[in-house]
Design an enzyme around this catalytic site. Sequence first.
Site, PDB file in Angstrom:
ATOM      1  CD  GLU A  38      -2.982  -1.152   0.259  1.00  0.00           C
ATOM      2  OE1 GLU A  38      -2.847  -0.430  -0.752  1.00  0.00           O
ATOM      3  OE2 GLU A  38      -3.972  -1.878   0.456  1.00  0.00           O
ATOM      4  CG  HIS A  46      -6.830  -3.698   7.945  1.00  0.00           C
ATOM      5  ND1 HIS A  46      -5.875  -4.635   7.580  1.00  0.00           N
ATOM      6  CD2 HIS A  46      -6.801  -2.745   6.979  1.00  0.00           C
ATOM      7  CE1 HIS A  46      -5.303  -4.273   6.449  1.00  0.00           C
ATOM      8  NE2 HIS A  46      -5.844  -3.126   6.064  1.00  0.00           N
ATOM      9  CG  HIS A  98      -9.117  -1.955   2.492  1.00  0.00           C
ATOM     10  ND1 HIS A  98      -8.471  -1.713   1.302  1.00  0.00           N
ATOM     11  CD2 HIS A  98      -8.144  -2.283   3.367  1.00  0.00           C
ATOM     12  CE1 HIS A  98      -7.176  -1.896   1.436  1.00  0.00           C
ATOM     13  NE2 HIS A  98      -6.947  -2.247   2.698  1.00  0.00           N
TER      14      HIS A  98
END
Length: 214
Positions: free
Chosen positions: A75, A96, A161
């Site tokens: 990412e 998360h 997500h």
Amino acid sequence: MDPLEQAARQELANACRRLHGAGLVAGSGGNVGLRCGSRLLVTPTGRSLGLIVPEELVLMEMDGTVVGAGRPTKEWHIHLMVLLARRDVFAVVHVHPPYSVAVSCLENLDPAMSLPIYTPGYAIRVGLLPLVPFIMPGSGELGRACASALEHRDACLMANHGVTAVGADLEAAINVAEEVEANAQLHLLLDGRGKALPPDLFEKVRRQYGGGKA
């Protein structure tokens, strides 16, 4: 090693352990980035944030080139593109957290305000929480979408997500991420019975206490 880089590595490693200890990540999920001079210091791929040590962190140029050894998180596009778009931001936290992820999986979320504003603290530190639609993880497209959502905000919810939060330093970015998670938990506990702050009170709170971007 440059003392500035050495200090940044230690600070980032400490932040990773804090995020893991707070339960905002699980397994090898989540990633953190920090502006380091004219470069980006970011967590490596495939490692639990709870185990990160300073030497493992990956240094990158702002064109995406890796400096030295290591493989950055997939990412890295999010971190790099946000830092390029927001000169006032020095830290990017992508996590998360369970309640936030649960909310991100709900149907019919408002793209402009995915979570109601229930408390003054949330109004000040987060405010409107835009929703980024589901985009393939690790893609440049996702990085661009997050950078766009964060242009005038300090956090965004990513559908199915997680959460990306930013700040002038790691402490500020983590505080925002924790505030989003607390508000997500409250939202789910209320189960549709909650009373959000009216827009006029929300704006009044932010004006009085100097909230971030509205």
